[in-house]
Write a protein that holds these residues in place. Structure first.
Motif, short mmCIF file in Angstrom:
data_model
loop_
_atom_site.label_atom_id
_atom_site.label_comp_id
_atom_site.label_asym_id
_atom_site.label_seq_id
_atom_site.Cartn_x
_atom_site.Cartn_y
_atom_site.Cartn_z
N ASP A 100 0.85 -1.18 0.00
CA ASP A 100 0.00 0.00 0.00
C ASP A 100 0.89 1.24 0.00
N LEU A 101 0.63 2.15 -0.94
CA LEU A 101 1.48 3.34 -1.07
C LEU A 101 1.33 4.32 0.09
N THR A 102 0.32 4.12 0.94
CA THR A 102 0.17 5.04 2.08
C THR A 102 0.96 4.55 3.29
N ASN A 127 2.03 5.06 -11.38
CA ASN A 127 0.69 5.26 -11.94
C ASN A 127 -0.42 5.30 -10.88
N ALA A 128 -0.27 4.54 -9.80
CA ALA A 128 -1.35 4.42 -8.81
C ALA A 128 -1.80 5.79 -8.32
N GLY A 129 -3.09 5.91 -8.08
CA GLY A 129 -3.59 7.18 -7.57
C GLY A 129 -5.06 7.11 -7.22
N ILE A 130 -5.49 8.09 -6.42
CA ILE A 130 -6.92 8.21 -6.13
C ILE A 130 -7.33 9.66 -6.36
N SER A 131 -8.62 9.83 -6.63
CA SER A 131 -9.11 11.20 -6.77
C SER A 131 -9.99 11.55 -5.57
N ILE A 177 2.64 9.47 -13.62
CA ILE A 177 1.35 9.72 -14.24
C ILE A 177 0.68 10.81 -13.40
N SER A 178 0.71 12.01 -13.93
CA SER A 178 0.10 13.15 -13.23
C SER A 178 -1.32 13.32 -13.77
N SER A 179 -1.68 14.52 -14.13
CA SER A 179 -3.02 14.81 -14.67
C SER A 179 -2.99 16.24 -15.20
N ALA A 191 -7.73 18.56 -2.99
CA ALA A 191 -6.70 17.61 -2.55
C ALA A 191 -6.05 16.93 -3.75
N TYR A 192 -6.87 16.56 -4.74
CA TYR A 192 -6.36 15.86 -5.93
C TYR A 192 -5.47 16.79 -6.75
N ALA A 193 -5.98 17.98 -7.05
CA ALA A 193 -5.21 18.93 -7.87
C ALA A 193 -3.90 19.29 -7.16
N SER A 221 0.56 13.96 -18.36
CA SER A 221 -0.62 14.65 -17.83
C SER A 221 -1.85 14.36 -18.67
N PRO A 222 -2.57 13.30 -18.33
CA PRO A 222 -3.77 12.99 -19.13
C PRO A 222 -4.98 13.84 -18.73
N GLY A 223 -5.91 13.94 -19.68
CA GLY A 223 -7.25 14.45 -19.39
C GLY A 223 -8.09 13.27 -18.93
N ASN A 228 -11.97 3.53 -13.33
CA ASN A 228 -12.74 3.56 -12.07
C ASN A 228 -12.35 4.75 -11.18
N LEU A 229 -11.60 5.72 -11.72
CA LEU A 229 -11.07 6.80 -10.87
C LEU A 229 -12.15 7.53 -10.09
N SER A 230 -13.25 7.90 -10.77
CA SER A 230 -14.29 8.65 -10.03
C SER A 230 -15.01 7.73 -9.04
N1 LIG Z 1 -9.15 8.38 -15.01
C1 LIG Z 1 -8.86 9.63 -15.27
O1 LIG Z 1 -9.71 10.42 -15.72
C2 LIG Z 1 -7.47 10.13 -15.06
C3 LIG Z 1 -6.54 9.43 -14.32
N2 LIG Z 1 -5.29 9.96 -14.12
C4 LIG Z 1 -4.34 9.25 -13.27
O2 LIG Z 1 -4.13 7.94 -13.75
C5 LIG Z 1 -3.68 7.12 -12.68
C6 LIG Z 1 -4.41 5.79 -12.71
O3 LIG Z 1 -5.76 5.99 -12.34
P1 LIG Z 1 -6.97 5.24 -13.08
O4 LIG Z 1 -6.52 4.05 -13.75
O5 LIG Z 1 -7.71 6.27 -13.82
O6 LIG Z 1 -7.88 4.88 -11.79
P2 LIG Z 1 -8.27 3.46 -11.14
O7 LIG Z 1 -9.05 3.81 -9.91
O8 LIG Z 1 -8.91 2.60 -12.15
O9 LIG Z 1 -6.87 2.83 -10.73
C7 LIG Z 1 -6.12 3.33 -9.66
C8 LIG Z 1 -5.06 2.33 -9.26
O10 LIG Z 1 -4.31 2.87 -8.17
C9 LIG Z 1 -4.26 1.91 -7.13
N3 LIG Z 1 -4.18 2.50 -5.80
C10 LIG Z 1 -5.04 3.38 -5.24
N4 LIG Z 1 -4.68 3.65 -3.99
C11 LIG Z 1 -3.55 2.92 -3.74
C12 LIG Z 1 -2.71 2.77 -2.60
N5 LIG Z 1 -2.94 3.39 -1.46
N6 LIG Z 1 -1.66 1.94 -2.70
C13 LIG Z 1 -1.40 1.26 -3.85
N7 LIG Z 1 -2.17 1.37 -4.95
C14 LIG Z 1 -3.24 2.18 -4.90
C15 LIG Z 1 -5.56 1.14 -7.27
O11 LIG Z 1 -5.47 -0.07 -6.59
P3 LIG Z 1 -6.77 -0.86 -6.04
O12 LIG Z 1 -7.25 -1.69 -7.20
O13 LIG Z 1 -6.23 -1.66 -4.91
O14 LIG Z 1 -7.77 0.19 -5.61
C16 LIG Z 1 -5.65 1.00 -8.78
O15 LIG Z 1 -4.86 -0.05 -9.24
C17 LIG Z 1 -3.88 7.93 -11.40
O16 LIG Z 1 -2.65 8.47 -10.97
C18 LIG Z 1 -4.80 9.05 -11.85
O17 LIG Z 1 -4.67 10.20 -11.07
C19 LIG Z 1 -4.91 11.14 -14.65
C20 LIG Z 1 -5.76 11.85 -15.42
C21 LIG Z 1 -7.11 11.41 -15.69
#
Ligand SMILES: NC(=O)C1=CN([C@@H]2O[C@H](COP(=O)(O)OP(=O)(O)OC[C@H]3O[C@@H](n4cnc5c(N)ncnc54)[C@H](OP(=O)(O)O)[C@@H]3O)[C@@H](O)[C@H]2O)C=CC1
Ligand SMILES: CCCCCCCCCCCCCCCC(=O)OCC(=O)COP(=O)(O)O
Length: 310
Positions: A100-102, A127-131, A177-179, A191-193, A221-223, A228-230
């Motif tokens: 876990d990245l946290t 690449n991993a991230g949450i919004s 992978i930013s945004s 928080a996300y921005a 920096s994707p749009g 599943n981000l949202s």
């Molecule tokens: N979708 C969009 O519109 C955009 C996305 N991005 C960026 O793209 C990247 C990928 O996101 P995207 O594929 O869209 O979203 P998803 O939610 O589909 O994927 C996010 C990934 O990050 C992982 N993750 C989240 N939290 C943690 C954590 N604490 N530790 C380890 N892994 C974690 C998730 O793992 P798990 O399956 O366990 O939740 C999942 O594999 C992000 O950085 C996002 O900000 C940028 C611009 C636009």
């Protein structure tokens, strides 16, 4: 006279096209060679863009280390990759590392495990991230910290843990992978921005500091992307947002974005914006006419608040 001119221009044009074609071919071959057998670490490989990146890098012949929080999902992806057929390069069985990245302690242990997989790391895709969805005044700082830990401190810690081995080899490539939201801030995404602006700043500094070791840094920096981000975004009270936003649903296919990521990495681009016309124009507007941009964002906030209240 006209006949003479066109007789001279035609071979020149064909020559230029030939040179351009040859240049593109050489670039393509260099890119293929760069990715073939490269040890590529991808975080957030269990979903969305990370999963699609895993597929394109795998098909390009990379030795993958797939990272995520869910061991089962990582194993499933490994099976899925092994079943992929249409590859031109020789493929390699991916390895998986769960963390876990946290969790800063877990990151240090994970970095050691990652290095043991293939003995080194050539390319790290952060690449991993949450919004996040919420109003600043309703969001406790703990929520801001959670987003920063996942999107900023986690990737920074992993990068720092892997850099010494890259520096030793004078070889490596770090991708963030930013945004688009690393370049412009829109209301109800504070928080996300903020986490993505911090990402842009950190990796820009890193690029400059790593040049002496021949380590590349690419900020992407994707749009909007259809992932599943949202759905996975956290809200002001820390709960899961759980909504597929229209903007996300109408975003680019993660398959297409992953292909663009592969190309950007293969060409060792320093920075790439993967967004449509309006978000790209918004980036310029923020830089060239900030007052106008701020007014547009304030009006957007007013509208969003109104539609929430009604
Ligand atoms: N979708 C969009 O519109 C955009 C996305 N991005 C960026 O793209 C990247 C990928 O996101 P995207 O594929 O869209 O979203 P998803 O939610 O589909 O994927 C996010 C990934 O990050 C992982 N993750 C989240 N939290 C943690 C954590 N604490 N530790 C380890 N892994 C974690 C998730 O793992 P798990 O399956 O366990 O939740 C999942 O594999 C992000 O950085 C996002 O900000 C940028 C611009 C636009
Ligand atoms: C010269 C004319 C310029 C006109 C510019 C008008 C300004 C329009 C504002 C456009 C805002 C675009 C926002 C794009 C946001 C984006 O693409 O974010 C990508 C993400 O990271 C998505 O994350 P989220 O959680 O917000 O879904």
């Amino acid at each position: 006279m006209d006949v003479i001119t066109s007789a001279a221009i035609l071979p020149l044009l064909l020559g230029c096209l030939g040179v351009f074609g040859l240049f593109r071919l050489l670039q393509w071959m260099r890119m293929k060679a760069y990715l073939r057998n490269a040890v590529v670490v991808i975080t957030g490989a269990t979903s969305g863009l990370g999963k699609e990146c895993a597929k394109v890098f795998y098909a390009a012949g990379a030795k993958l280390v797939l990272c995520g929080r869910n061991t089962e999902a990582l194993e499933e992806l490994t099976q899925e990759l092994s079943a992929l057929r249409a590859t031109t390069a020789q493929t390699h069985k991916p390895r998986t590392v769960t963390f876990d990245l946290t969790d800063p302690g877990a990151i240090i242990a994970a970095a050691a495990e990652i290095l043991q997989c293939f003995g080194c790391v050539d390319i790290l895709v952060n690449n991993a991230g949450i919004s996040y969805r919420g109003a600043i005044m309703e969001t406790p700082v703990d929520v801001d910290k959670r987003v920063m830990e996942t999107n900023y401190f986690g990737p920074v810690a992993l990068t720092k843990a892997l850099l010494p081995s890259m520096i030793k080899r004078r070889q490596g490539h770090i991708i963030a992978i930013s945004s688009i939201q690393g370049k412009i801030s829109i209301p109800f995404r504070s928080a996300y921005a903020a986490s993505k602006h911090a990402t842009q700043a950190f990796f820009d500094c890193l690029r400059a500091e790593m040049e002496q070791y021949e380590i590349e840094v690419t900020v992407i920096s994707p749009g909007y992307i259809h992932t599943n981000l949202s759905l996975n975004a956290i809200t002001a009270d820390g709960s899961r947002y759980g909504v597929m936003d229209k903007t996300t649903a109408q975003g680019r296919s993660p398959v297409a974005v992953a292909r663009d990521v592969l190309a950007a990495v293969g060409k060792k681009k320093k920075e790439v914006v993967l967004a449509g016309l309006l978000p790209s124009l918004a980036v310029y507007l923020r830089a060239l006419a900030p007052g106008l941009f701020f007014s547009l964002m304030a009006s957007r906030a007013r509208k969003e608040r109104k539609s929430k209240d009604s």
